[in-house]
Design an enzyme around this catalytic site. Structure first.
Site, PDB file in Angstrom:
ATOM      1  N   ARG A 255       0.826  -1.322  -0.160  1.00 10.99           N
ATOM      2  CA  ARG A 255       0.090   0.025  -0.038  1.00 10.99           C
ATOM      3  C   ARG A 255       0.913   1.259   0.049  1.00 10.99           C
ATOM      4  O   ARG A 255       2.023   1.331   0.836  1.00 10.99           O
ATOM      5  CB  ARG A 255      -0.653   0.023   1.347  1.00 10.99           C
TER       6      ARG A 255
ATOM      7  N   THR B  85     -10.057   0.434  -9.032  1.00 11.82           N
ATOM      8  CA  THR B  85      -9.125  -0.448  -8.428  1.00 11.82           C
ATOM      9  C   THR B  85      -9.235  -1.644  -9.503  1.00 11.82           C
ATOM     10  O   THR B  85      -9.954  -1.446 -10.142  1.00 11.82           O
ATOM     11  CB  THR B  85      -9.248  -0.534  -6.854  1.00 11.82           C
TER      12      THR B  85
ATOM     13  N   THR C  27      -4.411  -0.854  -7.161  1.00 13.86           N
ATOM     14  CA  THR C  27      -5.029   0.526  -7.375  1.00 13.86           C
ATOM     15  C   THR C  27      -4.012   1.731  -7.337  1.00 13.86           C
ATOM     16  O   THR C  27      -3.120   1.524  -7.118  1.00 13.86           O
ATOM     17  CB  THR C  27      -6.143   0.537  -6.121  1.00 13.86           C
TER      18      THR C  27
ATOM     19  N   ASN D  15      -6.399   4.446  -6.799  1.00 17.20           N
ATOM     20  CA  ASN D  15      -7.741   4.679  -6.310  1.00 17.20           C
ATOM     21  C   ASN D  15      -8.473   5.367  -7.326  1.00 17.20           C
ATOM     22  O   ASN D  15      -9.160   4.496  -7.831  1.00 17.20           O
ATOM     23  CB  ASN D  15      -7.250   5.989  -5.411  1.00 17.20           C
TER      24      ASN D  15
ATOM     25  N   ASP E  70      -7.711   8.405   0.603  1.00 15.38           N
ATOM     26  CA  ASP E  70      -8.429   7.261   1.225  1.00 15.38           C
ATOM     27  C   ASP E  70      -8.076   7.714   2.929  1.00 15.38           C
ATOM     28  O   ASP E  70      -8.606   6.857   3.621  1.00 15.38           O
ATOM     29  CB  ASP E  70      -7.842   5.916   0.977  1.00 15.38           C
TER      30      ASP E  70
ATOM     31  N   SER F 255      -7.576   0.957   3.359  1.00 13.76           N
ATOM     32  CA  SER F 255      -8.051   0.372   2.239  1.00 13.76           C
ATOM     33  C   SER F 255      -9.191  -0.426   2.366  1.00 13.76           C
ATOM     34  O   SER F 255      -9.455  -0.948   3.484  1.00 13.76           O
ATOM     35  CB  SER F 255      -6.819  -0.351   1.614  1.00 13.76           C
ATOM     36  N   SER F 256     -10.096  -0.322   1.352  1.00 10.79           N
ATOM     37  CA  SER F 256     -11.193  -1.590   1.311  1.00 10.79           C
ATOM     38  C   SER F 256     -10.643  -2.871   0.488  1.00 10.79           C
ATOM     39  O   SER F 256     -11.455  -3.745   0.528  1.00 10.79           O
ATOM     40  CB  SER F 256     -12.399  -0.959   0.568  1.00 10.79           C
TER      41      SER F 256
ATOM     42  N   GLY G 259     -13.693  -1.476  -6.468  1.00 12.57           N
ATOM     43  CA  GLY G 259     -14.934  -0.876  -6.225  1.00 12.57           C
ATOM     44  C   GLY G 259     -15.033  -0.178  -4.987  1.00 12.57           C
ATOM     45  O   GLY G 259     -16.003  -0.085  -4.376  1.00 12.57           O
ATOM     46  N   GLY G 260     -13.803   0.472  -4.500  1.00 13.66           N
ATOM     47  CA  GLY G 260     -13.882   1.412  -3.292  1.00 13.66           C
ATOM     48  C   GLY G 260     -14.454   0.654  -2.042  1.00 13.66           C
ATOM     49  O   GLY G 260     -14.294  -0.650  -1.919  1.00 13.66           O
TER      50      GLY G 260
HETATM   51  N1  GLY Z   1      -8.308   3.212  -3.101  1.00 12.75           N
HETATM   52  C1  GLY Z   1      -9.252   2.185  -2.788  1.00 12.75           C
HETATM   53  C2  GLY Z   1      -9.212   1.366  -1.565  1.00 12.75           C
HETATM   54  O1  GLY Z   1      -7.997   0.884  -1.457  1.00 12.75           O
HETATM   55  O2  GLY Z   1     -10.021   0.938  -0.959  1.00 12.75           O
END
Ligand code: GLY
Length: 549
Positions: A88, A361, A379, A381, A403, A432-433, A453-454
């Protein structure tokens, strides 16, 4: 030399399903899946295939594939080991919690979402070189398909042409040098995208390894770009960046051992929470998309996401009570708030905006014939990240700083709110998701999946797993049937346009505000049987494509 059956970069086809025994790759683009498959055919394993796919995606799917962003990898080795790698992005050392507040103390989301200041320190290349210890082929072999695609070009898809055309103004606005993504005429499907500068950057990485990105010429180009655009990333940020092997988040669900990414992925906390809550109910008896199942899953998503906002952030900086949140006692306590058949509400907290539909992403899976498997979500983002291309180096920088919780209670581009746990600090990773998943059954590889998908990522992965395990849907249906999403704030249930009208009406009757939106995620799935045969599915929502044999 590509094998005879390989896709032609100027005329290729999308394949949505594959089955076989030898290995498979499923990603957001046919040419990236093909690059991974090529590694398997050369004697590489799932890790070789994954690295080749990640690098090729950076060329053929610039909206999300990347070397200027970051991601997470879940790896299952045929010898039974499970590993999770965090690459990340990090906040630059000069970053600070109020860096996106204006003189009145209001959040300036334009700065956290666009241009140089939105970029976190990229992690993808550091992640790739950590993963290389499990690869088998020389790096120069693995990176070559990406170099060829960048240097010689490839035909873009209709979706890519549309993305480049609609973001042209942003590319013009947020760049200090001409980029490969902008031209006078509108792009159309079949046009060739050439990325000569990116090819040179990839060659430097081929020749100098990780230092080909974080030091030397590429690093100098990044720093020069930051100076021209008043960004914060410095040479020290690049030198200090490191990817981290973290202890996997694992939990049991109805005979499956589910392995996913721990924090800073919120998925590593929310997915076990949601599945442990689900386990308390006879959901398979309720049935797929039954009123009872939809209402239960919506409320479970709400309960989990309420905790996301308060508790979750980078564990290197903030003491997140992960064990407590995923404990059976806490699950029992949370479920006391559940009322069957009645919509809950989140109205004691200020609502966020609806999640946007362009959550770019990307996710991909690889498996090989030995039973190794990789699940990676990666990603920039937003679509095309910050829209800033590093001048002379040809790659897009992420806009991952958005984020973070830019200001407590102010929703980010996905409508997610946060507080102290996810406040900006120098060198911290933003929450992050991304929820790459591998599930084992009886110790054997069974499911490899994930999605972009965020904030909808974790709920889509949750629904895909429940679709397979509880509702016994086919792999294709588990991926392609319409999805829904609730994230506590805003207090709305988002459903895909194809979601059945009568189901929407049933939810509304129970008291839910239901909002139709565009696609939710692009789920990639490989299901493997104990005899080693697999079925791989590319989501019908995009250019996603499977390559296997
Ligand atoms: N940028 C989307 C995530 O990491 O959740």
């Amino acid at each position: 030399m590509l094998p005879a059956h390989a896709q032609n970069p100027y005329q290729y086809s999308i394949q949505k399903t594959a089955s076989g025994k030898n290995g498979a790759v499923v990603s957001a683009h046919p040419l990236a899946s093909e690059a991974g498959l090529l590694m398997l055919q050369k004697g590489g394993n799932a890790v070789d295939a994954a690295i080749a796919t990640q690098l090729a995606l950076a060329v053929v799917y610039p909206a999300a594939g990347n070397i200027g962003g970051g991601g997470f990898m879940v790896l299952h080795l045929a010898n039974g080991r499970n590993l999770t790698l965090d690459f990340r992005e990090k906040a630059p050392l000069a970053g600070h919690r109020d860096m996106y507040l204006d003189e009145k103390g209001e959040a300036d989301l334009n700065k956290s979402q666009h241009g140089h200041l939105a970029a976190g320190v990229p992690g993808t290349i550091a992640g790739i070189f950590q993963a290389m210890q499990y690869a088998r082929l020389p790096f120069k072999t693995i990176i070559q398909p990406a170099i060829d695609l960048a240097a010689k070009g490839f035909a873009i898809t209709e979706a890519e042409a549309s993305g480049l055309n609609s973001d042209k103004e942003d590319f013009l606005k947020y760049n200090t040098r001409p980029t490969a993504f902008v031209r006078d005429n509108a792009w159309k499907a079949g046009d060739t995208l050439l990325q000569k500068e990116l090819a040179k950057t990839l060659e430097r990485i081929r020749d100098h390894g990780q230092k080909g990105f974080y030091e030397g010429r590429t690093a100098q180009l990044i720093i020069a770009e930051m100076k021209r655009g008043k960004g914060l990333i410095t040479m020290e940020d690049l030198k200090k960046y490191h990817a981290v092997w973290r202890t996997p988040s694992t939990f049991q669900y109805k005979g499956y051992e589910v392995i996913t990414m721990p924090l800073p992925s919120s998925g590593g906390v929310l997915l076990p929470m949601m599945m442990k809550m689900t386990e308390r109910f006879p959901i398979s008896r309720y049935g797929f998309h039954s009123d009872s199942a939809l209402q239960l899953m919506t409320e479970i998503e709400r309960l989990a996401y309420a905790d996301r906002a308060k508790f979750l952030g980078d564990p290197d900086f903030y003491p997140v009570p992960v064990s407590a949140l995923t404990s059976e006692e806490y699950i029992t306590q949370r479920l006391k708030l559940y009322r069957p058949g009645i919509a809950g509400n989140s109205n004691d907290i200020q609502a966020g905006d609806a999640p946007k539909e362009s959550e770019q992403t990307t996710h991909f899976n690889t498996i090989d014939k030995e039973g190794n498997a990789v699940s990676i979500t990666t990603t920039l983002n937003g679509g095309y990240g910050s829209h800033t291309v590093v001048g002379g180096a040809g790659f897009l920088l992420n806009n991952e700083m958005d984020d973070f919780s830019v200001k407590p209670g102010v929703p980010n581009m996905f409508g997610a709110v946060g507080g102290e746990a996810n406040a900006i600090e120098p060198g911290k990773r933003m929450l992050s998701s991304m929820t790459p998943v591998i599930a084992l059954k009886g110790g054997q590889l069974a499911i490899v999946t994930g999605t972009p998908g965020g904030t909808t990522i974790t709920t889509s992965v949750y629904q895909t797993l429940v679709n397979l395990i509880d509702f016994n849907l086919s792999p294709a249906d588990a991926v392609n049937k319409p999805k829904f999403h609730m994230q506590w704030l805003p207090d709305q249930v988002f459903v895909e346009k194809e979601f059945p009208a009568e189901k929407k009406a049933a939810l509304e009757k129970m008291g839910y505000k239901v909002v139709s939106r565009g696609r939710i995620g692009r789920t990639e799935l490989i299901v493997r049987q104990p005899d080693g045969s697999y079925q791989a599915i590319g989501d019908s929502r995009g250019d996603d494509s499977v390559a296997g044999y």
